[in-house]
Design an enzyme around this catalytic site. Structure first.
Site, mmCIF file in Angstrom:
data_model
loop_
_atom_site.group_PDB
_atom_site.id
_atom_site.type_symbol
_atom_site.label_atom_id
_atom_site.label_comp_id
_atom_site.label_asym_id
_atom_site.label_seq_id
_atom_site.Cartn_x
_atom_site.Cartn_y
_atom_site.Cartn_z
ATOM 1 N N GLN A 51 0.959 -1.237 -0.124
ATOM 2 C CA GLN A 51 0.097 0.001 -0.030
ATOM 3 C C GLN A 51 0.807 1.241 0.158
ATOM 4 O O GLN A 51 1.959 1.215 0.374
ATOM 5 C CB GLN A 51 -0.727 0.152 1.170
ATOM 6 C CG GLN A 51 -2.007 -1.052 1.148
ATOM 7 C CD GLN A 51 -2.887 -0.898 2.393
ATOM 8 O OE1 GLN A 51 -2.856 -1.567 3.196
ATOM 9 N NE2 GLN A 51 -3.606 0.038 2.417
ATOM 10 N N HIS A 52 0.250 2.298 -0.201
ATOM 11 C CA HIS A 52 0.714 3.590 -0.296
ATOM 12 C C HIS A 52 1.848 4.369 -0.967
ATOM 13 O O HIS A 52 1.971 5.407 -1.104
ATOM 14 C CB HIS A 52 1.327 3.787 1.496
ATOM 15 C CG HIS A 52 0.299 3.212 2.437
ATOM 16 N ND1 HIS A 52 -1.058 3.959 2.670
ATOM 17 C CD2 HIS A 52 0.621 2.332 3.406
ATOM 18 C CE1 HIS A 52 -1.289 3.150 3.686
ATOM 19 N NE2 HIS A 52 -0.572 2.183 4.105
ATOM 20 N N ASP B 267 -2.543 -4.881 -0.118
ATOM 21 C CA ASP B 267 -1.835 -6.196 0.201
ATOM 22 C C ASP B 267 -2.965 -6.690 1.139
ATOM 23 O O ASP B 267 -3.274 -7.600 1.472
ATOM 24 C CB ASP B 267 -0.494 -6.487 0.448
ATOM 25 C CG ASP B 267 -0.309 -5.418 1.172
ATOM 26 O OD1 ASP B 267 -0.741 -4.413 1.860
ATOM 27 O OD2 ASP B 267 1.182 -5.395 1.439
HETATM 28 O O1 LIG Z 1 1.682 0.215 4.784
HETATM 29 C C1 LIG Z 1 1.070 -0.897 4.843
HETATM 30 C C2 LIG Z 1 -0.295 -1.007 5.626
HETATM 31 O O2 LIG Z 1 -0.702 0.295 5.847
HETATM 32 C C3 LIG Z 1 2.054 -2.054 4.661
HETATM 33 O O3 LIG Z 1 1.064 -3.461 5.208
HETATM 34 C C4 LIG Z 1 2.162 -2.220 3.310
HETATM 35 O O4 LIG Z 1 1.088 -2.608 2.484
HETATM 36 C C5 LIG Z 1 3.416 -3.482 3.054
HETATM 37 O O5 LIG Z 1 3.176 -4.501 3.249
HETATM 38 P P1 LIG Z 1 4.231 -5.753 3.360
HETATM 39 O O6 LIG Z 1 4.791 -5.889 2.045
HETATM 40 O O7 LIG Z 1 5.152 -5.658 4.404
HETATM 41 O O8 LIG Z 1 3.419 -7.081 3.431
#
Ligand SMILES: O=C(CO)[C@@H](O)[C@H](O)COP(=O)(O)O
Ligand SMILES: Nc1ncnc2c1ncn2[C@@H]1O[C@H](COP(=O)(O)OP(=O)(O)O)[C@@H](O)[C@H]1O
Length: 485
Positions: free
Chosen positions: A71-72, A237
Site C-alpha cells: 500500500q501507499h 495487500d
Molecule cells: O503500509 C502498510 C499497510 O498500511 C503495509 O502493510 C504495506 O502494505 C506493506 O506490506 P508488506 O509488503 O510488508 O506485506
C-alpha cells in the site's frame, strides 16, 4: 479448467498464484525478488512480475488476472505516462515532517484538532507512510519534479495499467481498499478529497485513478505476458489477504511481512483521531480497520544477524528460553516506528543481566518484542469494536515455529496458522475470478484458510498471568522509549 492468476507485488518480492477459477484449487505458482530500499523504480516491480510469471509457467492460459500490492507507495507520472522519480514506499520515513505539517495545517496550527479533522475526512491521521505526505515531500524537496506530476497512483494501480498496455493517464484505475491508504479519499463517502491533495501538492490538476467497485473489471490484458485476459480491480495487500483468507466475524489477521499488521473486517468505517488505527476500506465493499508497524519480520532477520544463526536455529533458541526471557525485553523500533508514530526512534534492549545474557534469551526477546508490538495493535482493534475469536497468522514470519508457538502466549488468543500460502495473491486471484464471473459476491472457493494448525492460547489463570507478565514488562520498557522521544 478455467485458470485465473493473482499477483502480490509486496515490499520484498512478487508472488504469483494460478488457481482454478471455479474451485480455487492451486495449479501453479512463482516468485521473484524486489530490490532492497525504501525508494524503488516501478520498472523493477514490472521486471519481477515478468520473472515471477515465468517461474509460474507463464500466463498464456490464464483467463483473468488481478494485482494486490504493497500500500501507499507514491508513483508519480508525467503527462506522457512516464514515471517521474523512483516510487517512495510505505516504509520511507523521509516525509515524517510533512505528515506533522499536514496534520497541524488542517487544524489551523493545532495538531489535535488537525488529527480529528483528518480522521473525520479520510478515516486516518496521516503518518509518513501515507501517499499524501509523500506528495507534500515532493512539493517541498523536489519542486521541479512536483511541477511535472500529471497523475499519481499506487503500486497496484500502475501494474494493473501496465498489464492492460494502457497509455492514457485517464485509463488509470484503482480500488477502494488501496485508495483508502492515500489520505485523499474518504472510505465513508467513496469520494476523492481533492482539497487535501491540493493541500499537499499545492494544486489539484492531476489525474487520479478511477475507483472501481469490488468485483468490477479494469479491462483486458495487452502486454508481452498476456493478451485478452480479464483484469480484476486488484487491492491493497492487506485487503487482498483478508479476501484470500475469507476473514469473517471474530477473525483478526496478523501479518508478519516487512510490516507487522493487525486487521479485521468491519461493516462500518473507523475514524481514530489517535492515529493508531487506520480506517481503511476492504476489497468487498466493507471496511478494514488496521494497525501497521514498520517492524515486522525483519526483526527476525536482525536477530539472525545478531546471533549469527539461520531462521531454524533462531526458532530453536527462542523456544529454549522461558516466556518473558527472564526479564530481557526488546522494544523493536529498529526502522523507526509508525504505530506509535516515532519515525526517528531506534530499538532498545532492556533488563539485561548476567543470567539472561544468552543467545536463547536474546532470540526469545526479539520474537516477543516483535509480537508485543502487534499485541498492542490487537488491543486497538478490539477497542474499535472487534471481539477476536482467533488470530490468523500470515506473512513470511509465520514460517517460524517459534513465532507460531509464542504468538498465542503474547496475543492471548488462539492462533490459526493456515497452510503455507500466499494469501494476498490468493485474494487477487479471487478478484480475478470474480471479475470473470460477475455478480455481487466473490466466488465461493473452498475455504483456503480453513485448513491449518490451530495453536491454542493457554487461558488458565497461569496462562493469563504469563501473558500479562510478558506484556507489562514490555509496556514498561516501551514507556522508557516514549519518555526519551
Ligand atoms: O503500509 C502498510 C499497510 O498500511 C503495509 O502493510 C504495506 O502494505 C506493506 O506490506 P508488506 O509488503 O510488508 O506485506
Ligand atoms: N523460515 C522463516 N522463518 C522466519 N521468518 C522467515 C522465514 N522465511 C522468511 N521469513 C521472513 O519473511 C520475510 C518476508 O515476508 P513477506 O511476507 O514475503 O514480506 P513482504 O510481504 O513484506 O514482501 C523476511 O523478511 C523474513 O524475515
Amino acid at each position: 479448467m478455467t485458470l485465473v492468476a493473482g499477483v502480490d507485488s509486496s515490499t520484498q518480492s512478487c508472488k504469483i498464484v494460478i488457481r482454478d477459477a471455479t474451485t480455487g484449487a492451486l495449479v501453479r505458482e512463482g516468485r521473484a525478488s524486489h530490490p532492497d530500499g525504501t525508494t524503488v523504480d516501478p520498472e523493477a516491480w514490472w521486471d519481477a512480475l515478468v520473472a515471477a510469471a515465468a517461474d509460474a509457467g507463464g500466463l498464456d492460459d490464464v483467463a483473468a488476472i488481478a494485482v494486490g500490492g504493497q500500500q501507499h507507495g507514491m508513483v508519480a507520472l508525467d503527462a506522457d505516462g512516464h514515471v517521474i522519480r523512483p516510487a517512495m514506499l510505505w516504509n520511507d520515513t523521509s516525509s515524517a515532517p510533512d505528515a506533522r505539517d499536514l496534520v497541524a495545517e488542517l487544524g489551523d496550527g493545532d495538531p489535535e484538532r488537525g488529527a480529528r479533522a483528518w480522521a473525520d475526512a479520510v478515516g486516518a491521521v496521516p503518518v509518513a507512510s501515507f501517499t499524501v505526505t509523500k506528495l507534500r515531500w515532493l512539493a517541498r524537496v523536489e519542486p521541479e519534479n512536483a511541477a511535472r506530476v500529471a497523475a499519481v497512483c499506487l503500486p497496484h494501480d500502475w501494474l494493473t495499467w501496465r498489464l492492460r498496455g494502457a497509455r492514457s493517464l485517464e485509463d488509470l484505475t484503482t480500488d477502494r481498499s488501496d485508495v483508502s491508504g492515500t489520505s485523499y479519499w474518504s472510505p465513508t463517502t467513496g469520494e476523492y478529497r481533492r482539497d487535501l491533495l491540493a493541500l499537499a501538492l499545492g494544486r489539484d490538476d492531476v489525474v487520479l485513478p478511477r475507483v472501481l467497485g469490488a468485483g468490477e473489471s479494469a479491462g483486458t490484458t495487452d502486454c508481452e505476458l498476456t493478451r485478452g485476459a480479464v483484469v480484476g480491480v486488484g487491492a491493497g495487500d492487506n485487503a487482498g489477504a483478508a479476501l484470500g483468507l475469507g476473514l469473517g466475524e471474530g477473525d483478526v489477521s496478523v501479518s508478519l511481512g516487512t510490516s507487522g499488521v493487525v486487521a479485521a473486517v468491519a461493516t462500518s468505517p473507523t475514524s481514530d483521531a489517535s492515529g493508531l488505527v487506520a480506517g481503511f476500506a476492504d476489497a468487498t465493499g466493507r471496511f478494514l480497520p488496521l494497525v501497521c508497524t514498520l517492524n515486522g519480520s525483519r526483526i527476525l532477520d536482525a536477530a539472525c544477524n545478531v546471533l549469527g544463526v539461520d531462521y531454524d536455529r533462531l526458532a530453536e533458541l527462542a523456544l529454549e528460553a522461558p516466556a518473558g526471557a527472564d526479564g530481557l525485553v526488546l522494544v523493536p523500533y529498529l526502522e523507526g516506528e509508525r504505530t506509535p508514530n516515532l519515525p526517528d526512534a531506534s530499538g532498545s534492549l532492556h533488563g539485561l543481566t548476567l543470567a539472561n545474557a544468552t543467545s536463547a534469551h536474546m532470540a526469545r526477546a526479539f520474537v516477543e518484542g516483535m509480537l508485543c508490538a502487534l499485541a498492542d495493535g490487537l488491543d486497538e482493534i478490539v477497542r474499535h469494536g472487534t471481539t477476536p475469536r482467533r488470530a490468523i497468522l500470515v506473512g513470511g514470519g509465520a514460517k517460524s515455529p517459534a513465532v507460531r508457538a509464542i504468538a498465542p502466549v503474547v496475543l492471548g488468543v488462539d492462533v490459526l496458522v493456515p497452510l503455507a500460502g500466499e494469501y494476498v495473491a490468493d485474494g487477487a486471484a479471487r478478484q480475478a475470478a470474480w471479475a470473470l464471473a460477475g455478480g455481487g459476491e466473490p466466488p465461493a472457493w473452498d475455504d483456503l484458510a480453513g485448513a491449518g494448525e490451530l495453536v491454542r492460547a493457554d487461558l488458565s489463570a497461569e496462562g493469563r498471568a504469563t501473558t500479562k507478565r510478558v506484556r507489562s514488562r514490555y509496556a514498561a520498557a516501551r514507556r522508557h522509549v516514549l519518555d526519551r522521544a
